[in-house]
Scaffold this motif. Structure first.
Motif, PDB file in Angstrom:
ATOM      1  N   LYS A 127      -0.223   0.257   7.244  1.00 31.25           N
ATOM      2  CA  LYS A 127       0.340   1.441   7.910  1.00 31.25           C
ATOM      3  C   LYS A 127       1.130   1.035   9.146  1.00 31.25           C
ATOM      4  O   LYS A 127       2.228   1.545   9.399  1.00 31.25           O
ATOM      5  CB  LYS A 127      -0.782   2.408   8.296  1.00 31.25           C
ATOM      6  N   ASP A 130       4.523  -0.161   8.275  1.00 27.77           N
ATOM      7  CA  ASP A 130       5.291   0.723   7.405  1.00 27.77           C
ATOM      8  C   ASP A 130       5.400   0.188   5.976  1.00 27.77           C
ATOM      9  O   ASP A 130       6.468   0.197   5.371  1.00 27.77           O
ATOM     10  CB  ASP A 130       6.701   0.947   7.997  1.00 27.77           C
ATOM     11  N   TYR A 132       2.456   0.810   3.847  1.00 29.78           N
ATOM     12  CA  TYR A 132       1.311   1.442   3.187  1.00 29.78           C
ATOM     13  C   TYR A 132       1.711   2.063   1.852  1.00 29.78           C
ATOM     14  O   TYR A 132       0.941   2.019   0.885  1.00 29.78           O
ATOM     15  CB  TYR A 132       0.711   2.510   4.105  1.00 29.78           C
ATOM     16  N   HIS A 133       2.909   2.627   1.801  1.00 31.31           N
ATOM     17  CA  HIS A 133       3.371   3.284   0.576  1.00 31.31           C
ATOM     18  C   HIS A 133       3.557   2.302  -0.575  1.00 31.31           C
ATOM     19  O   HIS A 133       3.662   2.700  -1.732  1.00 31.31           O
ATOM     20  CB  HIS A 133       4.686   4.020   0.834  1.00 31.31           C
ATOM     21  N   LYS A 135       1.306  -0.189  -1.187  1.00 32.20           N
ATOM     22  CA  LYS A 135       0.038  -0.897  -1.349  1.00 32.20           C
ATOM     23  C   LYS A 135      -0.393  -1.079  -2.801  1.00 32.20           C
ATOM     24  O   LYS A 135      -1.012  -2.085  -3.148  1.00 32.20           O
ATOM     25  CB  LYS A 135      -1.074  -0.197  -0.564  1.00 32.20           C
TER      26      LYS A 135
END
Length: 254
Positions: A127, A130, A132-133, A135
């Motif tokens: 996170k 930037d 995290y999306h 993962k």
């Protein structure tokens, strides 16, 4: 933190490093600049003992190579280079989360269930940067730039005292390169950035060493080393340096 003293590296009767003397102190970010084949990667591969110098001494964190437990030194350094490709068989089976998680304990691959603490730390880390999306994305489907960022994050998550990036943008297109450079400019680790391309010089670089034919051409503070004269000698061209809006240098051939 790092000191190379009178380092020589000879292979097949060819001198690849010739009497290298270089000292890197804490809170300095170094650019290692030189043409391909100038000895940049060879010099810093000595830190992880991928190769061993033919002659000379090396001291890191006050420990002298050959007289100290070098595993303790390596635990405090992370290197991201093309040598990571040898682990692609493992990486291609993993998600971004698993790759970054593995960096906590500097292991290749996940062989046991992670602790709640490690899981939480990895998710928060993704996170923070930037990512995290991404993962749950498999490494195999990432773009070249995304793969590189995943590997850099894998190295950063253990908070190394020194981060060495060896040609991190070599395989990237212009857009991906700029994304990676933008990401790197805000890092607060001690950074050693190895490249042949002066336009990759980040604003947070404080010192520069120029290597040519296995020898140090110039070293010192950025503003003293990145000069028209030094760069012209480095590349055997008549060059002029100037700075763009992003505070990164470019050169013009006269």
């Amino acid at each position: 933190m790092i000191e190379f003293k009178n380092i020589y590296f000879i292979r097949d009767d060819k001198v690849l490093l010739n009497d290298i003397n270089l000292k890197i102190n804490k809170d300095e970010n170094w650019l290692v600049l030189g043409p391909n084949g100038s000895g940049k990667s060879t010099l810093f591969s000595l830190l992880n003992v991928y190769t061993v110098a033919t002659k000379g001494s090396m001291e890191v964190f006050g420990k002298v190579f050959g007289k100290s437990n070098w595993n303790e030194v390596k635990e405090r350094i992370r290197i991201v280079s093309s040598t990571m490709n040898k682990f692609n068989d493992t990486f291609y089976k993993e998600t971004v989360y698993e790759i970054v998680l593995s960096g906590l304990h500097n292991k290749i691959g996940i062989f046991e269930k992670e602790s709640d603490e490690d899981r939480e730390k990895t998710l928060e880390f993704l996170k923070k940067f930037d990512f995290y999306h991404m993962k749950d994305k498999k490494y195999s489907v990432l773009s070249a730039g995304e793969k590189q960022k995943a590997l850099i994050l894998r190295s950063l998550i253990s908070n190394p005292e020194i981060l060495i990036l060896d040609e991190p943008c070599a395989s990237l297109d212009l857009y991906q390169r700029e994304k990676i450079l933008d990401f790197l400019k805000d890092l607060d680790n001690n950074l050693i950035y190895i490249t042949h391309d002066i336009s990759e010089t980040l604003p947070n670089i404080t010192h520069v060493v120029l290597l040519k034919d296995g020898e140090v051409l110039a070293k010192g503070k950025r503003e003293d080393v990145l000069t028209d004269e030094n760069l012209s000698k480095l590349y055997d061209l008549n060059l002029k340096i100037f700075y763009g809006n992003n505070n990164r240098p470019v050169v013009e051939i006269l």
